[in-house]
Design an enzyme around this catalytic site. Sequence first.
Site, mmCIF file in Angstrom:
data_model
loop_
_atom_site.group_PDB
_atom_site.id
_atom_site.type_symbol
_atom_site.label_atom_id
_atom_site.label_comp_id
_atom_site.label_asym_id
_atom_site.label_seq_id
_atom_site.Cartn_x
_atom_site.Cartn_y
_atom_site.Cartn_z
ATOM 1 N N CYS A 2 0.843 -1.196 0.000
ATOM 2 C CA CYS A 2 0.000 0.000 0.000
ATOM 3 C C CYS A 2 0.880 1.250 0.000
ATOM 4 O O CYS A 2 2.074 1.196 0.223
ATOM 5 C CB CYS A 2 -0.962 0.037 1.164
ATOM 6 S SG CYS A 2 -1.958 -1.442 1.396
ATOM 7 N N ARG A 27 4.857 -0.404 -5.022
ATOM 8 C CA ARG A 27 4.628 -1.092 -3.755
ATOM 9 C C ARG A 27 3.546 -2.162 -3.887
ATOM 10 O O ARG A 27 3.402 -3.017 -3.012
ATOM 11 C CB ARG A 27 4.231 -0.085 -2.677
ATOM 12 C CG ARG A 27 5.308 0.926 -2.384
ATOM 13 C CD ARG A 27 4.822 2.017 -1.439
ATOM 14 N NE ARG A 27 4.605 1.508 -0.104
ATOM 15 C CZ ARG A 27 5.526 1.465 0.845
ATOM 16 N NH1 ARG A 27 6.745 1.884 0.594
ATOM 17 N NH2 ARG A 27 5.250 1.009 2.045
ATOM 18 N N TRP A 75 -3.633 -2.410 -1.140
ATOM 19 C CA TRP A 75 -3.430 -3.827 -1.458
ATOM 20 C C TRP A 75 -4.347 -4.610 -0.531
ATOM 21 O O TRP A 75 -4.196 -4.564 0.682
ATOM 22 C CB TRP A 75 -1.971 -4.213 -1.238
ATOM 23 C CG TRP A 75 -1.583 -5.530 -1.830
ATOM 24 C CD1 TRP A 75 -1.317 -6.681 -1.172
ATOM 25 C CD2 TRP A 75 -1.400 -5.825 -3.215
ATOM 26 N NE1 TRP A 75 -0.981 -7.681 -2.048
ATOM 27 C CE2 TRP A 75 -1.030 -7.182 -3.308
ATOM 28 C CE3 TRP A 75 -1.519 -5.075 -4.388
ATOM 29 C CZ2 TRP A 75 -0.768 -7.795 -4.529
ATOM 30 C CZ3 TRP A 75 -1.261 -5.699 -5.591
ATOM 31 C CH2 TRP A 75 -0.889 -7.050 -5.653
ATOM 32 N N ASN A 101 -2.147 2.114 6.136
ATOM 33 C CA ASN A 101 -1.338 0.961 5.760
ATOM 34 C C ASN A 101 -1.155 0.096 6.999
ATOM 35 O O ASN A 101 -0.907 0.615 8.086
ATOM 36 C CB ASN A 101 0.049 1.392 5.269
ATOM 37 C CG ASN A 101 0.014 2.080 3.932
ATOM 38 O OD1 ASN A 101 -1.010 2.113 3.263
ATOM 39 N ND2 ASN A 101 1.136 2.641 3.537
ATOM 40 N N GLY A 102 -1.244 -1.216 6.828
ATOM 41 C CA GLY A 102 -1.067 -2.126 7.944
ATOM 42 C C GLY A 102 -2.320 -2.935 8.215
ATOM 43 O O GLY A 102 -3.210 -3.041 7.360
ATOM 44 N N GLU A 481 18.072 -17.876 -5.431
ATOM 45 C CA GLU A 481 17.743 -16.526 -5.886
ATOM 46 C C GLU A 481 17.388 -16.503 -7.365
ATOM 47 O O GLU A 481 16.452 -15.807 -7.781
ATOM 48 C CB GLU A 481 18.914 -15.583 -5.600
ATOM 49 C CG GLU A 481 18.718 -14.159 -6.083
ATOM 50 C CD GLU A 481 17.554 -13.439 -5.429
ATOM 51 O OE1 GLU A 481 17.186 -12.348 -5.913
ATOM 52 O OE2 GLU A 481 16.988 -13.956 -4.434
ATOM 53 N N LYS A 485 13.834 -15.142 -8.835
ATOM 54 C CA LYS A 485 13.751 -14.076 -9.827
ATOM 55 C C LYS A 485 12.871 -14.489 -11.000
ATOM 56 O O LYS A 485 12.043 -13.723 -11.472
ATOM 57 C CB LYS A 485 15.148 -13.724 -10.351
ATOM 58 C CG LYS A 485 15.948 -12.819 -9.490
ATOM 59 C CD LYS A 485 15.333 -11.430 -9.432
ATOM 60 C CE LYS A 485 15.438 -10.821 -8.081
ATOM 61 N NZ LYS A 485 14.868 -11.508 -6.965
ATOM 62 N N GLU A 488 8.936 -15.066 -9.864
ATOM 63 C CA GLU A 488 8.150 -13.941 -9.364
ATOM 64 C C GLU A 488 7.775 -12.957 -10.459
ATOM 65 O O GLU A 488 6.775 -12.251 -10.327
ATOM 66 C CB GLU A 488 8.875 -13.231 -8.220
ATOM 67 C CG GLU A 488 10.136 -12.501 -8.577
ATOM 68 C CD GLU A 488 10.830 -11.893 -7.355
ATOM 69 O OE1 GLU A 488 10.150 -11.638 -6.345
ATOM 70 O OE2 GLU A 488 12.047 -11.668 -7.406
ATOM 71 N N HIS A 504 17.395 -38.166 -4.651
ATOM 72 C CA HIS A 504 16.535 -38.494 -3.512
ATOM 73 C C HIS A 504 15.072 -38.167 -3.795
ATOM 74 O O HIS A 504 14.288 -37.988 -2.862
ATOM 75 C CB HIS A 504 17.025 -37.775 -2.256
ATOM 76 C CG HIS A 504 18.363 -38.241 -1.793
ATOM 77 N ND1 HIS A 504 18.558 -39.446 -1.161
ATOM 78 C CD2 HIS A 504 19.593 -37.676 -1.912
ATOM 79 C CE1 HIS A 504 19.839 -39.605 -0.899
ATOM 80 N NE2 HIS A 504 20.501 -38.550 -1.342
ATOM 81 N N LYS A 603 6.525 -4.383 -3.048
ATOM 82 C CA LYS A 603 7.939 -4.126 -2.782
ATOM 83 C C LYS A 603 8.247 -4.197 -1.304
ATOM 84 O O LYS A 603 9.227 -4.804 -0.891
ATOM 85 C CB LYS A 603 8.316 -2.747 -3.327
ATOM 86 C CG LYS A 603 9.792 -2.413 -3.167
ATOM 87 C CD LYS A 603 10.648 -3.334 -4.005
ATOM 88 C CE LYS A 603 12.116 -3.001 -3.895
ATOM 89 N NZ LYS A 603 12.946 -3.976 -4.613
#
Length: 608
Positions: A2, A27, A75, A101-102, A481, A485, A488, A504, A603
């Site tokens: 948000c 964001r 969001w 926000n939150g 990583e 990348k 996402e 395995h 973000k």
Amino acid sequence: MCGIVGYVGEQQAAPILLEGLSKLEYRGYDSAGIAVYSDGALNVAKTRGRLQALADMTGGGAKIQGTMGIGHTRWATHGEPSDINSHPHVSSSGRFAVVHNGIIENYIPLKKKLMEKGFEFVSETDTEVVAHLFEYYYDGDMVDALIKVIQRVDGSYALGILSADDPDRFVAVRKSSPMIIGLGEHENFIASDVTAILKHTRNIYYLEDDEIVVLSKDDVKIYNIDKEEVQKKVFTVNWDISAAEKGGYEHFMMKEIEEQPKALRDTINPRIQDGKIVLDSVSLTEEDIRSLNRIHIVACGSAYHVGVVGKYIIEKLTRIPVEVEVASEFRYHDPIIDEHDLTIIISQSGETADTFAALKEAKSKNSRILSIVNVVGSTIANASDDILYTWAGPEIAVATTKAYSTQLSMIYMIALYMADKISMVSKAEYAQIVHEILAIPEKVEEILKHKEQIQFLASQFYNSKSIFFIGRNLDYAVSLEGSLKLKEISYIHSEAYAAGELKHGTISLIEEGTLVIALATGSELFDKTISNVKEVKARGAVVLGVTTEDREHVEDVCDYVIRIPKTHEILLPSLSVVPLQLFGYYVASLKGCDIDKPRNLAKSVTVE
């Protein structure tokens, strides 16, 4: 997650709010809205969807007159994305508007209480509780009302509140959710991120938890929860607004990939003086380091992957045991930690909710806190015993690149600094590693010169259904990583596996034509990784190998090969990650994905 912008001054507020919100789109959000004070009333416009829909609705802000207002990009957490659930939320009388926000964790009992008092709710959100609660407590003083509100609500919040009864000022407060105050001439601002207001001012205040700010066009006053005025230090942002603009690139992500050499130099060079690593902001002595029983590295997402690399390197150089833990799990397993432990916290924003909660858990058990963050004055930075800033500049794309790379460089320097303090590394090896750390930016530049090769490889595989990454030791850490990348931003299913674990069970996922990206950069386990490559090849995989420029005959076992420059073994992750960043970017671009704002992601994750 948000975004919030607030403005009071002499200019029309709505266009400034819309412009500021556009800088916060990275964001993540699914709706947007603004509320502006005018002639004794609050004019609210909000809508589901992209910010452009709100701009169209308001004629770019021209249809809503007034010089004071608040804006929000939401969001969804409580209630689906919709016009009604969008912020700002307005109290029953229409006299108060709130952006938030939150998460308000105890909103259900508060909502029940307010409904018993006759308040009617129209949305499914937790935020509407704040609007009604503020009205319930308001008796003519906005600060008094806000103090009573924050004493009743549990959870995380950054709040901006506008009143139709107060034509000249508005109030804001934060707890465990980012908010900064922008200081201008005859105008002042609130925002979730400095990028939203950088066009107008470089001078800012950072708020601490439960600090209340009252903004008018010519004054900013800050109070604590006892209504005592608080004096704050002014921070001046020293990077240019162009750093937060695309600068001719199609996407922020590619711009930030290309900015890695500069970000690395800015992070590394000031900390190496006359061949020695100098960490002025770290007060760890030789005695402190020798007394450590264990180091915990705690982070989320890509920062966690930096921690996985860090475990290998710190243990190798210092012989101190290291545990790497996902921040969201750390405090819930009752971690065994005490004053003889060091906790390294890694966060790009310095506001990551789970990571900050983990920091508080470690601190409550008397662990020393060393944090690696990118944002000066952020919550995590302020709560740490020692702080190291990655001078990466603003990172706008949701998928991190330069923040990850600069965090890695800090891990190298911390490990070598500690090893040198306790005499665990020879002078010759110390000098060699320092030399190679200084050379990382130049070697990253060399890799970027050959990005067309990686673009070609992406064109061969962008229609893949699943892509697997394998590696051993540090190569496995980087595989994590690389896989993240790719998935996402391209939405292709991808997994990273320790190459030795294939037999395995996971090798059963390999079928004819499956792409396997195999990292084989380290010399000690190179032959074993090549054996794993042969195993997946025997089951029909197409293999893209990533190795160093000196390795011969890799083309004999891999279908395609990407080569990176040689460096000291422990520093290879800084180089091998770059082609994986580029591969993910080009695959997503060829698929037509929204690279900078991938679906369902944000973000800065400021809620648990």
